[in-house]
Design a protein around this motif. Structure first.
Motif, PDB file in Angstrom:
ATOM      1  N   LYS A   1       0.820  -1.217   0.000  1.00 46.12           N
ATOM      2  CA  LYS A   1       0.000   0.000   0.000  1.00 46.12           C
ATOM      3  C   LYS A   1       0.855   1.270   0.000  1.00 46.12           C
ATOM      4  O   LYS A   1       2.005   1.254   0.424  1.00 46.12           O
ATOM      5  CB  LYS A   1      -0.941  -0.003   1.200  1.00 46.12           C
ATOM      6  N   SER A   2       0.260   2.366  -0.455  1.00 42.53           N
ATOM      7  CA  SER A   2       0.926   3.671  -0.367  1.00 42.53           C
ATOM      8  C   SER A   2       0.443   4.364   0.909  1.00 42.53           C
ATOM      9  O   SER A   2      -0.449   3.882   1.592  1.00 42.53           O
ATOM     10  CB  SER A   2       0.576   4.528  -1.585  1.00 42.53           C
ATOM     11  N   GLU A   3       1.047   5.513   1.186  1.00 41.49           N
ATOM     12  CA  GLU A   3       0.704   6.319   2.369  1.00 41.49           C
ATOM     13  C   GLU A   3      -0.769   6.704   2.408  1.00 41.49           C
ATOM     14  O   GLU A   3      -1.341   6.907   3.465  1.00 41.49           O
ATOM     15  CB  GLU A   3       1.502   7.635   2.324  1.00 41.49           C
ATOM     16  N   LYS A   4      -1.341   6.823   1.199  1.00 45.02           N
ATOM     17  CA  LYS A   4      -2.711   7.329   1.066  1.00 45.02           C
ATOM     18  C   LYS A   4      -3.758   6.462   1.796  1.00 45.02           C
ATOM     19  O   LYS A   4      -4.787   6.964   2.224  1.00 45.02           O
ATOM     20  CB  LYS A   4      -3.052   7.328  -0.438  1.00 45.02           C
ATOM     21  N   VAL A   5      -3.458   5.168   1.902  1.00 44.79           N
ATOM     22  CA  VAL A   5      -4.454   4.251   2.483  1.00 44.79           C
ATOM     23  C   VAL A   5      -4.258   4.153   3.998  1.00 44.79           C
ATOM     24  O   VAL A   5      -3.196   3.729   4.461  1.00 44.79           O
ATOM     25  CB  VAL A   5      -4.335   2.836   1.867  1.00 44.79           C
ATOM     26  N   PRO A   6      -5.256   4.554   4.786  1.00 43.11           N
ATOM     27  CA  PRO A   6      -5.087   4.499   6.245  1.00 43.11           C
ATOM     28  C   PRO A   6      -4.992   3.065   6.767  1.00 43.11           C
ATOM     29  O   PRO A   6      -5.584   2.143   6.195  1.00 43.11           O
ATOM     30  CB  PRO A   6      -6.341   5.193   6.780  1.00 43.11           C
ATOM     31  N   LEU A   7      -4.241   2.898   7.857  1.00 46.27           N
ATOM     32  CA  LEU A   7      -4.071   1.567   8.458  1.00 46.27           C
ATOM     33  C   LEU A   7      -5.394   0.999   8.967  1.00 46.27           C
ATOM     34  O   LEU A   7      -5.564  -0.215   9.073  1.00 46.27           O
ATOM     35  CB  LEU A   7      -3.049   1.630   9.596  1.00 46.27           C
ATOM     36  N   GLU A   8      -6.342   1.878   9.256  1.00 44.44           N
ATOM     37  CA  GLU A   8      -7.666   1.403   9.700  1.00 44.44           C
ATOM     38  C   GLU A   8      -8.319   0.572   8.594  1.00 44.44           C
ATOM     39  O   GLU A   8      -9.048  -0.373   8.863  1.00 44.44           O
ATOM     40  CB  GLU A   8      -8.578   2.593  10.043  1.00 44.44           C
ATOM     41  N   THR A   9      -8.063   0.944   7.337  1.00 42.69           N
ATOM     42  CA  THR A   9      -8.660   0.224   6.208  1.00 42.69           C
ATOM     43  C   THR A   9      -7.986  -1.127   5.991  1.00 42.69           C
ATOM     44  O   THR A   9      -8.622  -2.097   5.596  1.00 42.69           O
ATOM     45  CB  THR A   9      -8.558   1.093   4.924  1.00 42.69           C
TER      46      THR A   9
END
Ligand code: AMP
Ligand code: MG
Length: 371
Positions: free
Chosen positions: A105-113
């Protein structure tokens, strides 16, 4: 919260409804929608608060990551570290379609997701309503199946309503889904591609496109390998009916006889017995509720009916369920994977003598012998 239900038709997109649903998602709300596999429970994938709401609405453990749905290939780049060549090949061949790829994943995707992982699951569904909704929502919808955690995935909007009424803003009712089992998940983050969850897109289909061997997570069809499955969600007892489900494998006539004997014994003990047969065999069973999962020769029909049947047994308060086993190859592998999980890997073999295997033996041998 009042849950609005809007009827939609994928052959004639109602942009007014789609825009309203898209706005709910942009504002951080939740909308359930049809895809070709099962109904999804959507939230904005790039909004951590939306992802938290999804877990809450489902009662899902927060270490179980969500699949991010996109509508255009251009949307993939921004959410991943890089697009491997294998992903490009598979996307070109199977997207839009029932295939989910795990990528860095890139930074854009939050860890919550992503349930705290540094990888992200991505899919482009083959369903016009889903695609229109994803675009209206800004491009990224995180969506697990729209069921309460532990229940069979919903294949019709009425099952979504059963589980989610009052918990989410809106349900788009697009009728019964086409496939009925969740997408195939393939992990592309390690050298060798590996299937983490079997689905309509089979190992053979992936190998044909990639021209290299594709591995299968060993935990998929075995009861307890002592290893954690690589898809966190696969470790939970999913797809579980309320009644105790046992799969009976073996030669057809012996399976029918064994199931009828067991059903009779159980009914004498006061249990309410359900049987999952097929079009070919259903009339031969004697139980409180006999359901046909469709035509054994056409796995698509079995996949489409399975979750509906499991939910209906719950509604009927069936306490003991017996199911025929299905072919363990190709798409049948996905069906058996879901059935085995629903059964907590309880498999019995109908033979000359009716052998009841103990859990320990089953751990090492769950190969299904077919007629
Ligand atoms: P559902 O959306 O309910 O079909 O569940 C999504 C499935 O995808 C679960 O089994 C997850 O564990 C799996 N999954 C999602 N993201 C990842 C990931 N980054 N790595 C491995 N498995 C994943
Ligand atoms: Mg699910």
């Amino acid at each position: 919260m009042k849950t609005e239900v809007a009827v939609v038709d994928e052959t004639e997109i109602d942009m007014e409804i789609i825009k309203r649903a898209g706005d709910i998602l942009k504002e951080g709300g939740l909308v359930a929608f049809p895809t070709e596999t099962v109904y999804g429970l959507g939230g904005d994938a790039l909004n951590r608060e939306s992802s938290k709401k999804i877990y809450a609405a489902k009662g899902r453990p927060s270490d179980n990551p969500l699949i991010v749905h996109i509508a255009d290939m251009d949307m993939l780049g921004p959410i991943v570290e890089m697009i491997p060549e294998m992903a490009e090949k598979l996307a070109a061949r199977y997207w839009p379609g029932p295939l989910t790829m795990i990528l860095k994943k890139s930074e854009k995707v939050p860890l919550e997701t992503t349930g705290g992982l540094d990888t992200v699951a991505v899919r482009m569904p083959k369903h016009n309503t889903a695609l229109a909704l994803i675009r209206a929502a800004g491009g990224y919808i995180a969506a697990p199946s729209a069921n309460t955690s532990g229940k069979p995935s919903p294949t019709q909007a009425r099952f979504v309503k059963e589980d989610m009424d009052g918990r989410i803003e809106m349900i788009l009712d697009g009728g019964a889904v086409g496939i009925g089992l969740e997408s195939t998940i393939v992990d592309l983050t390690e050298g060798k591609p590996m299937i983490l969850r079997p689905g309509y897109i089979t190992k053979e289909m992936l190998e044909e496109t990639l021209k290299i061997p594709v591995a299968l997570d060993r935990t998929i069809l075995q009861a307890d390998t002592g290893k954690a499955p690589k898809a966190p969600g696969m470790k939970y007892r999913h797809y579980a009916p309320k009644g105790t489900l046992t799969i009976v494998a073996g030669e057809e006539q012996k399976v029918i006889q064994a199931i009828n004997e067991r059903a009779e014994q159980m009914r004498k003990k006061g249990e309410k017995v359900g049987v999952i047969g097929t079009a070919e065999t259903a009339a031969l069973y004697r139980a409180d509720s006999v359901k046909s999962a469709g035509n054994r020769q056409k796995e698509e029909t079995v996949a489409k009916e399975l979750y509906r049947i499991l939910r209906e047994f719950d509604d009927e308060d069936v306490t003991v369920i017996y199911s025929e086993a299905f072919e363990n190859t190709g798409f049948g592998q996905a069906i058996m994977n879901r059935l085995l999980k629903a059964a907590g890997h309880r498999v019995e073999y109908a033979g000359e003598t009716f052998i009841q295997r103990n859990e320990d033996e089953m751990q090492h041998d769950i190969r299904i012998k077919m007629p």
